[in-house]
Design a protein around this motif. Structure first.
Motif, short mmCIF file in Angstrom:
data_model
loop_
_atom_site.label_atom_id
_atom_site.label_comp_id
_atom_site.label_asym_id
_atom_site.label_seq_id
_atom_site.Cartn_x
_atom_site.Cartn_y
_atom_site.Cartn_z
N GLN A 33 0.75 -1.11 0.02
CA GLN A 33 0.09 0.08 -0.03
C GLN A 33 0.88 1.29 0.11
O GLN A 33 0.60 2.45 -0.64
N LEU A 34 1.86 1.42 0.62
CA LEU A 34 2.91 2.41 0.80
C LEU A 34 3.72 2.53 -0.62
O LEU A 34 3.66 3.55 -1.19
N ALA A 35 3.75 1.45 -1.35
CA ALA A 35 4.22 1.50 -2.59
C ALA A 35 3.33 2.06 -3.66
O ALA A 35 3.63 2.36 -4.96
N GLY A 36 2.10 1.88 -3.48
CA GLY A 36 0.97 2.27 -4.38
C GLY A 36 0.81 1.36 -5.28
O GLY A 36 0.44 1.43 -6.38
N ILE A 37 0.83 0.08 -4.96
CA ILE A 37 1.01 -0.98 -6.05
C ILE A 37 0.06 -2.19 -5.54
O ILE A 37 -0.36 -3.18 -6.35
N ALA A 295 13.62 -4.19 -0.05
CA ALA A 295 13.99 -3.42 -1.38
C ALA A 295 13.18 -2.16 -1.33
O ALA A 295 13.69 -1.11 -1.71
N LEU A 296 11.93 -2.10 -0.70
CA LEU A 296 11.07 -1.07 -0.83
C LEU A 296 11.82 0.22 0.05
O LEU A 296 11.73 1.18 -0.18
N HIS A 302 11.50 -1.43 -8.05
CA HIS A 302 10.92 -1.54 -9.45
C HIS A 302 9.47 -1.54 -9.37
O HIS A 302 8.92 -2.33 -10.55
N GLY A 303 8.61 -1.59 -8.56
CA GLY A 303 7.43 -1.49 -8.75
C GLY A 303 6.76 -2.91 -8.36
O GLY A 303 5.51 -3.33 -8.83
N PRO A 334 6.16 -1.49 11.00
CA PRO A 334 4.57 -1.41 10.45
C PRO A 334 4.39 -1.03 9.19
O PRO A 334 3.14 -1.20 8.52
N GLU A 335 5.37 -0.14 8.52
CA GLU A 335 5.19 0.48 7.44
C GLU A 335 5.06 -0.50 6.21
O GLU A 335 4.86 -0.49 5.12
#
Length: 459
Positions: A33-37, A295-296, A302-303, A334-335
């Protein structure tokens, strides 16, 4: 035009890449969710899983989630792929593969033969369409045996890392914690210290102290100071008693660069460690740690969803025939894994994927104090993992690592797990426990003070 489509709840969903499909099919977690994917709804997640179940496994050999030209981890995965081992599965979809894994046909021997033919992305994909019980049922069928000074991973065993960290790297404090763990039968996987300081002289001193303890008590186990792999190379050059070589690794080249490592550096360290010949029953000597979200957190994903990238980290690990691999499942925060439910699911996924890829997979069942989780969640996860055939678990004094500042498992927990499951330590270590009287518990120890004097912690 989107390549992957499915209908759920009367709505049609389209996914324009394999990476996007995998991310949308992933069980809910805060990192994606944090990565928007992440999937935008439960309905979209169901659609993605339907599309993923119908996807041919062979698709993972033609579309890389991280570009081949830009990433050495992708090149390692695809260039080392064993097409002969993959042949029995070449016509299967992800859903077919799940059904096969859950069938009696997928026994230990066939799973071992399949491992070189499976890519990390394949095993990540199939895990996304499995329930927790499926992950447990399949993982417990896989047996991965490695050896250095004892034999890890045999059926019927449960090993532990004894983690005697100290906030000041005080040798006496470390020795007390080590003795405490030994009294509970912990330490057959490794006695491993996270040093408070990476100073080479400090690390060399800790290695010497651990080696002296193990030698004095004739313990059939291995030791490790978890310093950076380049420090390990310098310690070897300086004549330090290095058993296992440790390194954190991730699932992309850019994330590994953030750790200061590359495949060539790992290969150099592996060769240097083997040149010492310190193993007595085997030569598996690499120790890797991983964790969803690495990695995030390095902005090197890389999505791609964090669980698929975690599986790719196992692709790195298996290239070096490690003795031990563990995911530090709830450590990053928690992130990335928000609560106990997400940590439990991630732990089962990581263990399943690692074992299916042929790794001696362990887990640090842990959490940080700002996560929506508690020790009851860890009790659940450690029990499920033990039933799933986990190779080893990490244990610390009182379940509280006072140096790293997080909550893990206590030495007492391994006693509970071995009691309720009937599992035993590594065979060589179990024989040592019997010889010293520790197999009957601390009360049976003939002379604890004498042990303390030999370890330098009793005057």
């Amino acid at each position: 035009m989107p390549r992957y489509c499915a209908i759920a709840g009367g709505e049609r969903f389209a996914f324009d890449s394999l990476a996007r499909l995998l991310a949308a099919a992933t069980p809910e977690r805060s990192g994606d969710q944090l990565a928007g994917i992440a999937a935008q709804s439960a309905t979209e997640r169901v659609a993605a899983r339907r599309a993923l179940a119908d996807l041919p496994l062979a698709e993972f050999l033609t579309e890389a989630v991280v570009p081949y030209e830009a990433d050495e981890v992708t090149r390692l995965i695809l260039d080392s792929h064993d097409r002969a081992a993959f042949a029995p599965f070449a016509a299967m979809t992800v859903g077919d593969f799940r059904d096969w894994l859950l069938s009696p046909a997928a026994h230990a021997k066939r799973l071992a033969a399949a491992a070189p033919g499976l890519t990390p992305e394949m095993v990540a994909a199939v895990s996304k369409i499995m329930r927790n019980q499926d992950l447990i049922r399949v993982a417990r069928k896989v047996e991965v045996v490695t050896a250095f000074r004892n034999t890890i991973g045999k059926a019927g065993t449960l090993s532990t890392r004894l983690q005697p960290n100290h906030p000041a790297d005080d040798v006496c404090g470390i020795a007390v914690s080590t003795l405490d763990g030994l009294l509970f039968g912990a330490g057959d996987a490794v006695i491993g210290i996270n040093p408070a300081s990476d100073n080479l002289a400090n690390c060399a001193g800790l290695l010497a102290a651990l080696d002296e303890m193990v030698t004095a008590l004739a313990i059939p186990t291995q030791t490790c100071v978890l310093t950076h792999v380049t420090n390990a190379l310098r310690l070897i050059e300086g004549g330090a008693p290095v058993d296992l070589i440790f390194q954190s690794v991730a699932g992309t080249e850019a994330a590994n660069e953030g750790f200061g490592v590359s495949l060539s550096i790992l290969a150099e360290a592996h060769a240097a460690g083997r040149s010492l010949g310190r193993g007595t029953v085997g030569d598996n000597l690499m120790y890797f740690e991983t964790g969803q979200g690495a990695a995030l957190s390095a902005e090197a994903h890389h999505g791609v969803d964090q669980q698929t990238l975690e599986a790719r980290a196992y692709g790195v690990a298996r290239a070096f025939r490690p003795l031990l691999v563990n995911t530090v499942v709830g450590f990053i925060g928690p992130e990335y894994l928000f609560d106990g439910k997400q940590i439990i699911r991630a732990g089962l996924e990581d263990h399943f994927c690692g074992k299916l890829l042929g790794l001696p997979m362990g887990v640090d069942v842990c959490y940080t104090n700002h996560v929506e989780a508690d020790q009851d969640d860890m009790d659940v996860l450690m029990t499920l993992l033990t039933r799933a055939g986990v190779t080893f678990l990490i244990t610390v004094p009182g379940a509280d690592d006072v140096m790293l500042g997080y909550q893990s498992l206590a030495f007492e927990d391994i006693g509970y797990l071995r009691e309720v499951t009937g599992l035993r330590p590594a065979p060589e270590f179990e024989m040592w426990l019997a010889r010293t009287g520790l197999a009957q518990g601390a009360a049976a120890l003939p002379d604890p003070e004498a042990l303390g004097r030999r370890m330098g912690i009793v005057a």
